[in-house]
Design an enzyme around this catalytic site. Sequence first.
Site, PDB file in Angstrom:
ATOM      1  N   LYS A   1      -6.182  -7.045   9.432  1.00 39.13           N
ATOM      2  CA  LYS A   1      -7.029  -6.306  10.370  1.00 39.13           C
ATOM      3  C   LYS A   1      -7.764  -7.250  11.321  1.00 39.13           C
ATOM      4  O   LYS A   1      -8.980  -7.142  11.520  1.00 39.13           O
ATOM      5  CB  LYS A   1      -8.041  -5.422   9.621  1.00 39.13           C
ATOM      6  CG  LYS A   1      -7.412  -4.355   8.740  1.00 39.13           C
ATOM      7  CD  LYS A   1      -6.662  -3.312   9.561  1.00 39.13           C
ATOM      8  CE  LYS A   1      -6.099  -2.205   8.678  1.00 39.13           C
ATOM      9  NZ  LYS A   1      -5.300  -1.232   9.450  1.00 39.13           N
TER      10      LYS A   1
ATOM     11  N   GLU B   1      15.134  -4.819  -7.223  1.00 42.55           N
ATOM     12  CA  GLU B   1      15.070  -3.361  -7.077  1.00 42.55           C
ATOM     13  C   GLU B   1      15.874  -2.867  -5.890  1.00 42.55           C
ATOM     14  O   GLU B   1      16.542  -1.832  -5.973  1.00 42.55           O
ATOM     15  CB  GLU B   1      13.625  -2.922  -6.849  1.00 42.55           C
ATOM     16  CG  GLU B   1      12.713  -3.124  -8.004  1.00 42.55           C
ATOM     17  CD  GLU B   1      11.318  -2.686  -7.643  1.00 42.55           C
ATOM     18  OE1 GLU B   1      10.771  -1.863  -8.387  1.00 42.55           O
ATOM     19  OE2 GLU B   1      10.779  -3.134  -6.610  1.00 42.55           O
TER      20      GLU B   1
ATOM     21  N   ASN C   1      -0.026   2.466  -1.383  1.00 35.13           N
ATOM     22  CA  ASN C   1       1.274   2.991  -1.827  1.00 35.13           C
ATOM     23  C   ASN C   1       1.235   3.169  -3.333  1.00 35.13           C
ATOM     24  O   ASN C   1       0.824   4.200  -3.820  1.00 35.13           O
ATOM     25  CB  ASN C   1       2.401   2.061  -1.388  1.00 35.13           C
ATOM     26  CG  ASN C   1       2.521   2.004   0.128  1.00 35.13           C
ATOM     27  OD1 ASN C   1       2.153   2.938   0.818  1.00 35.13           O
ATOM     28  ND2 ASN C   1       3.044   0.907   0.649  1.00 35.13           N
TER      29      ASN C   1
ATOM     30  N   ILE D   1      -2.325  -6.794  -1.847  1.00 33.31           N
ATOM     31  CA  ILE D   1      -3.424  -6.492  -0.933  1.00 33.31           C
ATOM     32  C   ILE D   1      -4.462  -7.601  -0.990  1.00 33.31           C
ATOM     33  O   ILE D   1      -4.942  -8.081   0.034  1.00 33.31           O
ATOM     34  CB  ILE D   1      -4.059  -5.130  -1.277  1.00 33.31           C
ATOM     35  CG1 ILE D   1      -3.078  -4.003  -0.917  1.00 33.31           C
ATOM     36  CG2 ILE D   1      -5.390  -4.939  -0.565  1.00 33.31           C
ATOM     37  CD1 ILE D   1      -3.521  -2.633  -1.355  1.00 33.31           C
TER      38      ILE D   1
ATOM     39  N   VAL E   1       9.717  -5.529  -1.016  1.00 34.80           N
ATOM     40  CA  VAL E   1      10.192  -5.040   0.277  1.00 34.80           C
ATOM     41  C   VAL E   1       9.220  -5.434   1.372  1.00 34.80           C
ATOM     42  O   VAL E   1       8.013  -5.421   1.182  1.00 34.80           O
ATOM     43  CB  VAL E   1      10.318  -3.501   0.253  1.00 34.80           C
ATOM     44  CG1 VAL E   1      10.831  -2.975   1.577  1.00 34.80           C
ATOM     45  CG2 VAL E   1      11.242  -3.069  -0.876  1.00 34.80           C
ATOM     46  N   GLY E   2       9.738  -5.788   2.551  1.00 34.81           N
ATOM     47  CA  GLY E   2       8.867  -6.032   3.686  1.00 34.81           C
ATOM     48  C   GLY E   2       9.341  -7.134   4.599  1.00 34.81           C
ATOM     49  O   GLY E   2      10.379  -7.761   4.385  1.00 34.81           O
TER      50      GLY E   2
ATOM     51  N   GLY F   1       7.741  -1.646  -8.633  1.00 36.47           N
ATOM     52  CA  GLY F   1       8.313  -2.453  -9.708  1.00 36.47           C
ATOM     53  C   GLY F   1       7.712  -3.832  -9.826  1.00 36.47           C
ATOM     54  O   GLY F   1       8.166  -4.636 -10.657  1.00 36.47           O
TER      55      GLY F   1
END
Length: 504
Positions: A406, A292, A382, A362, A268-269, A386
């Site tokens: 950042k 998913e 988070n 990440i 997702v994103g 999945g």
Amino acid sequence: MSDRIASAKLRDKVMSAEEAAEFVEHGDKVGISGFTGAGYPKALPGAIAEKAKAAHDKGQDFKIDLFTGASTAPECDGVLAEAGALRYRMPYQSDPQMRNKINAGEMKFQDIHLSHSGMMVEQGFFGDINVAIIEAVRITEDGNIVPSSSVGNSVEFLNAAQKIIIEVNSWQSEDLEGMHDIWTVPPLPNRIPIPITKAGDRIGTTYIEIDPEKVVAVVETNDPDRNAPFKAPDEVSEQIAGNFLDFLEHEVQAGRLAYDGYVMQSGVGNVPNAVMAGLMESKFENIQAYTEVIQDGMVDLIDAGKMTVASATSFSLSPEYAEKMNNEAARYRESIILRPQSISNHPEVIRRTGLIATNGMIEADIYGNANSTHINGSRLMNALGGSGDFTRNAYISSFISPSEAKGGAISAIVPMVSHVDHTEHDAMVFITEYGVADLRGLAPRDRVAKMISIAHPTYRPLLEEYVELASKCKYQSTPHDLKHAFDFHNRIEETGTMQKKDAQ
């Protein structure tokens, strides 16, 4: 009273959320519907939170253990966390209030592979599930549940629970009925192969069969899912998407992929949505998704005739697309299937479909290990979700990410990841705006140059400097200098950036 409650027996159980919350007691293990902000109960979480606050004001304990499919929403996870109503949570979360409580040690959280979580409930690993709270489009004449915009772990919770509370949400389109495909793996030792060979196979029922005798309350709601808008693709997202599509083209040229028959899984994103926007203009046709969540980009691909079927366990749509889905669910249920996550994320089916998995991260290290969950090793963001199910079992597993975060203070490529979610044995391809690092067939030391090539140019000299240090160590299979392996992470803790001061 809503005509969506077709069972006369269960119509007699209709009550307010506050009344239904009385069936939830301190110490209970509560399983709820919901997955990525879709299909979660809208009224009971707030009522339980108020009950917890009232108990705390009287100096009494009130905490529950909460089990879901994945993340829910501020009016569910958020209000319960803020009220101090949670002792334990699994298997995935994304709420800021909850995250803060977890990282402060004020509540416990267990990050579990989504494909494992329902099975663990079935096997009694967590003890008895006292209450299941499930959102439904409607209740059938026989007292069965037509799920709403997600399925998640609802089947396992309903089967295991001692008491059931159903929220019938009239905001959810009645035309969702027929979109679901409910099938469960028989319990051990009687398991059989899952009879899915293609993403579009339907093998079950359109409803969840329950024991109506366990239903203690029915609550009527009319509330939308939490649907967060997606950002418009920026330049970096578009570059990453372009690199991913170039990778797919390379697979076609190598004879490992065809333009007709690409099966995809996507996290997702905003970057995954940019990838799907790129697919719109690509040569790929008859795309299938075994994944998913259904995202905006998949809806666009279906509308354009580029995607023929999308199988998932939930929606994750922007407000605009959620309204579109509600208005046109009768049309979309011809090409969209919502399954229990024990099936949508099952390793057996993932491996059989030969899908290409694409997930975020990440950070990754120079040998191809990936961290999807923790900042500097300890601070949970988070959870795994999945991504582990799909990465381990995909035909090709890929990770996509901007090379820095950042404002350049954080590098997505580091000498050694501070937390390992996906090992070098499972992760195959990494993609940033600077290119593709295809690690397949490469021994550890041969991966290093490829991983450094997709790092941000600011960090490449620092990575090369570390490789030089590691090359002097005694053992050279996977060279690491443990005195300096976490210099990037130590610097950001001490100075606010992974860069060296003299390099800024």
